[in-house]
Write an enzyme that holds these catalytic residues in place. Structure first.
Site, PDB file in Angstrom:
ATOM      1  N   ASP A  60      34.824  43.655 -14.002  1.00 53.16           N
ATOM      2  CA  ASP A  60      33.771  42.913 -13.304  1.00 53.16           C
ATOM      3  C   ASP A  60      34.269  41.520 -12.920  1.00 53.16           C
ATOM      4  OD1 ASP A  60      30.926  42.255 -12.563  1.00 53.16           O
ATOM      5  OD2 ASP A  60      31.166  40.875 -14.234  1.00 53.16           O
ATOM      6  N   GLU A 111      34.374  49.635 -12.670  1.00 53.04           N
ATOM      7  CA  GLU A 111      34.766  48.319 -13.170  1.00 53.04           C
ATOM      8  C   GLU A 111      35.819  48.447 -14.267  1.00 53.04           C
ATOM      9  OE1 GLU A 111      30.871  45.488 -12.520  1.00 53.04           O
ATOM     10  OE2 GLU A 111      30.871  46.865 -14.221  1.00 53.04           O
TER      11      GLU A 111
END
Length: 247
Positions: A67, A135
């Site tokens: 992320d 992610e």
């Protein structure tokens, strides 16, 4: 990409010539240096795996790392490509690109869930599993190939195929936020009335009534409260679109 299901076998994960290695290589477009990073990226916490120190072995820490890497690379791209955008504009544009909806779409397009090792069936995963694994994969690539390799992957899989700044400027990522912002600026009272609305199919549903100034303006029904609120907000947005767009 559906071929991934056919070539994947959990028993072949550890070896470089194994099916898991081949599947990952097809997704990322290069030969992984350390396949262990990718094994971790595709391991669900339900597997209850730990390392020799007793630390959990699953994708959640890699998800955090990925992320951060996505945000960094996207921010740098927007900074270069939108030289007139102020901080608020750049932040809003980045949010559109790395929205949960978009990350889930990326994960689904790559069929990442096909490689997840878990003790629970895929039908029990929430919708966000697709974006979470994407992610985690980005995090694994950063550890395996460094910043440059990670940046190249993000450009190939996210920026080049999906990031059109002109198109993104008009994209709405949260109708609920738009409606609430409009109500607050116009000093209108709003309220989401949520209730159980179960059907005959055994699935749990939630109903939502959105009221503005004590008048019900939109209704919706979905399998989660968040989805139901967003659907009701979208309907309210289109009902008041001309007024909302003036803010």
């Amino acid at each position: 990409m559906r071929l991934l299901k056919k070539i994947f076998s959990k028993n072949s994960r550890p070896t470089e010539g194994g099916n898991f290695f081949v599947a990952v290589e097809k997704i990322v477009g290069f030969k992984p240096v350390n396949i262990r990073f990718y094994e971790k990226a595709f391991t669900h916490r339900s597997s209850n795996k730990t390392d020799d120190k007793g630390n959990p072995l699953n994708y959640e820490r890699l998800e955090f790392l990925g992320d951060s890497m996505l945000s960094s690379v996207i921010a740098a791209h927007l900074y270069k490509e939108a030289p007139l955008g102020d901080e608020g504009y750049l932040t809003k544009m980045r949010s559109k690109i790395v929205s949960r909806e978009h990350l889930n779409e990326l994960g689904r397009d790559l069929h990442l869930i096909d490689l997840v090792e878990s003790k629970v069936p895929p039908s029990h995963f929430g919708e966000n599993i697709h974006g979470n694994i994407f992610e985690a994969l980005v995090g694994a690539i950063f550890l395996d190939k460094g910043y440059v390799g990670c940046e190249q992957f993000i450009y190939q899989k996210v920026i080049i195929p999906y990031v059109d700044i002109a198109r993104l400027e008009g994209k709405v990522i949260s109708y609920k936020s738009l409606v609430i912002e409009w109500c607050q600026k116009e000093k209108k009272l709003f309220h989401f009335d949520i209730f159980d609305d179960n059907g005959n199919d055994g699935q749990k549903y939630f109903g939502v009534k959105l009221s503005i100034d004590d008048k019900v303006v939109a209704k919706s029904r979905a399998t989660s409260k968040k989805k139901a609120e967003e659907i009701a907000s979208k309907r309210a947005y289109f009902a008041f679109q001309e007024k909302i767009n003036k803010i």
